[in-house]
Design an enzyme around this catalytic site. Structure first.
Site, mmCIF file in Angstrom:
data_model
loop_
_atom_site.group_PDB
_atom_site.id
_atom_site.type_symbol
_atom_site.label_atom_id
_atom_site.label_comp_id
_atom_site.label_asym_id
_atom_site.label_seq_id
_atom_site.Cartn_x
_atom_site.Cartn_y
_atom_site.Cartn_z
ATOM 1 N N GLY A 10 40.477 46.062 37.912
ATOM 2 C CA GLY A 10 41.512 45.082 38.243
ATOM 3 C C GLY A 10 40.923 43.688 38.242
ATOM 4 N N GLN A 53 40.370 34.885 40.310
ATOM 5 C CA GLN A 53 38.969 35.240 40.067
ATOM 6 C C GLN A 53 38.414 34.544 38.818
ATOM 7 O OE1 GLN A 53 39.677 39.699 40.617
ATOM 8 N NE2 GLN A 53 37.591 39.444 41.345
ATOM 9 N N CYS A 75 33.958 44.662 44.059
ATOM 10 C CA CYS A 75 34.808 43.590 43.554
ATOM 11 C C CYS A 75 34.006 42.813 42.525
ATOM 12 C CB CYS A 75 35.219 42.684 44.710
ATOM 13 S SG CYS A 75 36.167 41.235 44.188
ATOM 14 N N LEU A 76 34.634 42.442 41.413
ATOM 15 C CA LEU A 76 33.919 41.722 40.357
ATOM 16 C C LEU A 76 33.414 40.363 40.835
ATOM 17 C CD1 LEU A 76 36.085 42.540 37.205
ATOM 18 C CD2 LEU A 76 33.972 43.637 37.981
ATOM 19 N N GLU A 78 44.179 43.792 44.478
ATOM 20 C CA GLU A 78 44.571 42.644 43.641
ATOM 21 C C GLU A 78 45.620 41.760 44.320
ATOM 22 O OE1 GLU A 78 42.570 41.999 41.377
ATOM 23 O OE2 GLU A 78 41.666 43.987 41.464
ATOM 24 N N HIS A 131 43.844 39.576 46.674
ATOM 25 C CA HIS A 131 43.213 38.424 46.015
ATOM 26 C C HIS A 131 44.192 37.256 45.923
ATOM 27 C CE1 HIS A 131 39.168 39.260 44.698
ATOM 28 N NE2 HIS A 131 39.488 40.398 44.112
HETATM 29 ZN ZN ZN Z 1 38.213 41.917 43.643
#
Ligand code: ZN
Length: 171
Positions: A46, A51, A93-94, A136, A139
């Site tokens: 996701g 981000q 999380c990225l 998401e 976020h």
């Molecule tokens: Zn994330």
């Protein structure tokens, strides 16, 4: 397709509450394609627009890692309308490259959103997709997975988070 730079914690855009998008905006299609490409390149399931530095209510999800085109999910202006149960499972999380920890989440979640075709829809899921939906939408509200860590996990990660803050201050 360009691969976008994924902002890393503690970039302030990650704490920003994102603004609604106009689903008829023709520029969204290209952005959505870039978000998917960026997410696949980073091997995530996701990715939210903030981000990559855009504080707009847009996120993409694909829990199959690109194997099933039907699994591609685009969420415009998503809202969580119900969360049921509770699970505690490993999550990452990225925007926190390399970190993972047991995270407390609802077991299932129901989300209302608008698709890229401009049509409103609802989706309810548990398992990985259920967690991704919660992650998401969080976020887009400026909430991060570290906000859901049980205390013991927070203690385990606190040194790494401090290091990330120090590295960002130096950069
Ligand atoms: Zn994330």
């Amino acid at each position: 397709m360009p691969i976008l730079t994924v902002r890393q914690f503690p970039d302030p855009v990650l704490r920003q509450r994102s603004q609604d998008v106009d689903p008829s905006d023709p520029s969204l299609k290209a952005l959505v394609a870039d978000l998917f490409d960026t997410m696949y390149a980073a091997e995530g399931v996701g990715l939210a627009a903030n981000q990559v530095g855009l504080a707009i209510r847009l996120a993409v999800i694909d829990t199959t890692g690109g194997r099933d085109p039907e699994a591609r999910l685009v969420l415009l202006n998503p809202q969580i309308i119900a969360v049921d149960g509770e699970v505690e499972e490993e999550e990452g999380c990225l925007s926190f490259a390399g970190l993972r920890a047991k995270t407390r989440r609802g077991e299932s979640a129901k989300v209302r959103a608008v698709g890229l075709d401009g049509q409103p829809f609802e989706i309810e899921a548990s398992g990985l997709l259920g967690k991704a939906l919660q992650h998401e939408v969080d976020h887009l509200n400026g909430r991060l997975w570290i906000d859901h860590l049980p205390l013991a996990q927070q203690a385990l990660l606190s040194g790494k988070l401090k290091q990330m803050r120090r590295d960002a201050a130096k950069a």
